[in-house]
Design an enzyme around this catalytic site. Structure first.
Site, PDB file in Angstrom:
ATOM      1  N   ARG A  34      53.558  43.351  37.679  1.00 46.52           N
ATOM      2  CA  ARG A  34      54.499  42.401  38.280  1.00 46.52           C
ATOM      3  C   ARG A  34      55.885  42.512  37.654  1.00 46.52           C
ATOM      4  O   ARG A  34      56.891  42.315  38.341  1.00 46.52           O
ATOM      5  CB  ARG A  34      53.982  40.976  38.134  1.00 46.52           C
ATOM      6  N   LYS A 196      34.883  35.285  49.908  1.00 47.60           N
ATOM      7  CA  LYS A 196      34.637  34.160  50.814  1.00 47.60           C
ATOM      8  C   LYS A 196      35.242  34.328  52.194  1.00 47.60           C
ATOM      9  O   LYS A 196      36.401  34.710  52.331  1.00 47.60           O
ATOM     10  CB  LYS A 196      35.242  32.894  50.210  1.00 47.60           C
ATOM     11  N   GLY A 349      44.718  39.914  44.840  1.00 47.94           N
ATOM     12  CA  GLY A 349      44.702  40.227  43.414  1.00 47.94           C
ATOM     13  C   GLY A 349      43.603  41.204  43.036  1.00 47.94           C
ATOM     14  O   GLY A 349      43.845  42.179  42.314  1.00 47.94           O
ATOM     15  N   GLY A 372      47.618  34.550  47.762  1.00 43.77           N
ATOM     16  CA  GLY A 372      47.658  33.488  48.774  1.00 43.77           C
ATOM     17  C   GLY A 372      48.797  33.686  49.760  1.00 43.77           C
ATOM     18  O   GLY A 372      48.632  33.481  50.971  1.00 43.77           O
TER      19      GLY A 372
HETATM   20  P1  ADP Z   1      41.241  39.494  46.675  1.00 41.88           P
HETATM   21  O1  ADP Z   1      41.562  38.891  45.331  1.00 41.88           O
HETATM   22  O2  ADP Z   1      41.579  40.938  46.738  1.00 41.88           O
HETATM   23  O3  ADP Z   1      41.801  38.692  47.809  1.00 41.88           O
HETATM   24  P2  ADP Z   1      38.706  38.152  46.764  1.00 41.88           P
HETATM   25  O4  ADP Z   1      39.124  37.284  45.632  1.00 41.88           O
HETATM   26  O5  ADP Z   1      38.569  37.540  48.093  1.00 41.88           O
HETATM   27  O6  ADP Z   1      39.649  39.444  46.851  1.00 41.88           O
HETATM   28  O7  ADP Z   1      37.275  38.804  46.448  1.00 41.88           O
HETATM   29  C1  ADP Z   1      37.017  39.542  45.294  1.00 41.88           C
HETATM   30  C2  ADP Z   1      35.716  39.125  44.673  1.00 41.88           C
HETATM   31  O8  ADP Z   1      34.643  39.220  45.602  1.00 41.88           O
HETATM   32  C3  ADP Z   1      35.349  40.016  43.526  1.00 41.88           C
HETATM   33  O9  ADP Z   1      35.297  39.241  42.347  1.00 41.88           O
HETATM   34  C4  ADP Z   1      33.975  40.572  43.882  1.00 41.88           C
HETATM   35  O10 ADP Z   1      33.089  40.613  42.789  1.00 41.88           O
HETATM   36  C5  ADP Z   1      33.488  39.558  44.903  1.00 41.88           C
HETATM   37  N1  ADP Z   1      32.481  40.152  45.815  1.00 41.88           N
HETATM   38  C6  ADP Z   1      32.681  41.047  46.771  1.00 41.88           C
HETATM   39  N2  ADP Z   1      31.528  41.373  47.380  1.00 41.88           N
HETATM   40  C7  ADP Z   1      30.563  40.641  46.790  1.00 41.88           C
HETATM   41  C8  ADP Z   1      29.159  40.511  46.981  1.00 41.88           C
HETATM   42  N3  ADP Z   1      28.520  41.212  47.914  1.00 41.88           N
HETATM   43  N4  ADP Z   1      28.500  39.630  46.208  1.00 41.88           N
HETATM   44  C9  ADP Z   1      29.142  38.923  45.269  1.00 41.88           C
HETATM   45  N5  ADP Z   1      30.478  39.005  45.028  1.00 41.88           N
HETATM   46  C10 ADP Z   1      31.165  39.852  45.781  1.00 41.88           C
HETATM   47 MG    MG Z   2      40.689  37.264  44.253  1.00 43.76          MG
END
Ligand code: ADP
Ligand code: MG
Length: 391
Positions: A34, A196, A349, A372
């Site tokens: 960053r 999620k 992230g 976000g």
């Molecule tokens: P980003 O930060 O890129 O937006 P998210 O925060 O939505 O991504 O998701 C990342 C998290 O999702 C990671 O910590 C990863 O471990 C978790 N994750 C992805 N697939 C699974 C799964 N099948 N079961 C449990 N956790 C998962």
């Molecule tokens: Mg995340």
């Protein structure tokens, strides 16, 4: 006058709002992406003969001073990266800071202390915004990570300063994400993964009208599979979103958008398992197991879906990639996106961290610095920080 290169900076005090909220472990910066991403704006201001005053938040001190969340380590790193002195202010507003700002010569740099040591920051308190504005003649917003927040250093400050504009980093974010939303080349593939569905439904819904194909992986795919009646064992499922998941797939079908879910998966007994229990077709997940990554057949399928893409927006890993036992699907997807001969935009992230770990940063067209704010921008929302600049 919305962009930095349209503003006269010579001899001006220039207040830049950056997102320098880097991960710090006991005073040591673990990842300075960053800070590095902010350098072009700083360099431009210095080259143009402006006095540079930088402000940022760090962590969540909840309106109180917390020495562990001081920006001092950032000042030290900035000094190394820019090769010149960076003065550290003891606070972000007040008489001492005002005196330091007034004394700043063209080409000099002052870093203000953590904005969130003051409750007025997150409350968008007008008086706090005015105090910040009093330090400078030009305000530059370069903090894409917080443009979805109506905070004083993002919104309120613009009411009290003569000139406000977007910095080079914010401009790049707006241009790349804006292009994907407004005039993308097709085929356009959205890849959504991660933890999620709840945090990603907004972008799925908004981009349904723009994209040609959607790939869903990661834990969020479980909810989609479950909504079709598939048993997913002990995998994470958001029961309350199953109807919306089904609805999203129906809307995709009615709009002619192809919707791809994993066809196989790696399972484990828990997220820290030292190795996967096995590879299973999605409909044969054992009852006592969790889906923790996409399987090899899915990797091939997703690679095929991405092969001729001209635009890709990707947010969210395909599995619990922090555990090497379940990182293959995410690494494989990163490699497939990297091969795309077109515009590839990555955000989030964890996804950002993943791409860095794979060493594929230079193979992507653009990696957003937003989490976000990246999602909200692609949801089509008007973001308060961008609106405040009149953009
Ligand atoms: P980003 O930060 O890129 O937006 P998210 O925060 O939505 O991504 O998701 C990342 C998290 O999702 C990671 O910590 C990863 O471990 C978790 N994750 C992805 N697939 C699974 C799964 N099948 N079961 C449990 N956790 C998962
Ligand atoms: Mg995340």
């Amino acid at each position: 006058m919305p962009y930095l290169d349209q503003i006269q900076l010579r001899g001006k005090k220039v207040l830049v709002r950056s997102d320098l909220n880097v991960p710090i472990d006991q005073g040591t910066i673990r990842d300075d992406n960053r800070i590095r991403a902010s350098l072009p704006t700083y360099q431009h201001i210095l080259d143009q003969g402006g006095s540079l005053i930088i402000c940022s938040h760090m962590g969540k001190p909840k309106g109180e001073r917390d020495p562990a969340l001081s920006l001092q380590p950032v000042a030290d790193r900035l000094q190394e990266l820019l090769g010149q002195e960076v003065k550290m202010a003891p606070d972000c507003v007040g008489d001492t800071v005002k005196t330091m700002a007034d004394a700043l010569l063209p080409g000099e740099i002052l870093l203000l202390e953590n904005l969130r040591f003051h409750p007025g920051e997150t409350k968008n308190d007008p008086q706090f915004g005015q105090q910040l504005a009093s330090l400078a003649g030009v305000y530059v917003d370069d903090a894409f990570g917080v443009v979805h927040r109506a905070h004083a250093s993002v919104v309120g400050v613009t009411d009290y300063i003569q000139n406000s504009c977007a910095g080079l980093l914010l401009q790049k974010e707006i241009e790349y994400l804006g292009k994907a939303m407004r005039n993308p080349e097709h085929p356009f593939v959205l890849v959504a993964g991660g933890a999620k569905v709840s945090t990603k439904l907004g972008i799925l819904t908004n981009l349904l009208g723009i994209v040609d194909r959607i790939i869903v992986g990661g834990a969020m795919a479980n909810t989609f599979l479950r909504s079709m009646g598939v048993s997913v064992g002990r995998s994470k499922v958001e029961e309350d979103l199953m109807d919306q998941a089904l609805q999203t797939m129906q809307t995709a079908r009615s709009k002619g958008v192809s919707f791809y879910l994993p066809v196989d998966c790696l399972t484990g007994t828990d997220i820290n398992a030292s190795q996967p229990s096995g590879v299973f077709p999605f409909q044969d997940v054992p009852n006592d197991e969790m889906i923790l990554d996409v399987g090899p057949a899915t990797h091939t399928l997703f690679a095929e879906v991405l092969k001729d893409a001209k635009t890709v927006v990707w947010n969210g890993p395909m599995g619990a990639f922090e555990n090497p036992s379940f990182s293959q699907g995410s690494v494989g997807l990163a490699q497939s996106v990297a091969k795309v001969d077109g515009l590839t935009i990555v955000g989030g992230g964890d996804t950002d961290a993943l791409v860095h770990t794979c060493g594929l940063v230079d193979s992507m067209s653009f990696i957003s610095t937003g989490g976000g704010s990246f999602l909200e921008f692609l949801e089509g929302k008007k973001l308060p920080g961008i609106k405040a600049l009149g953009l």
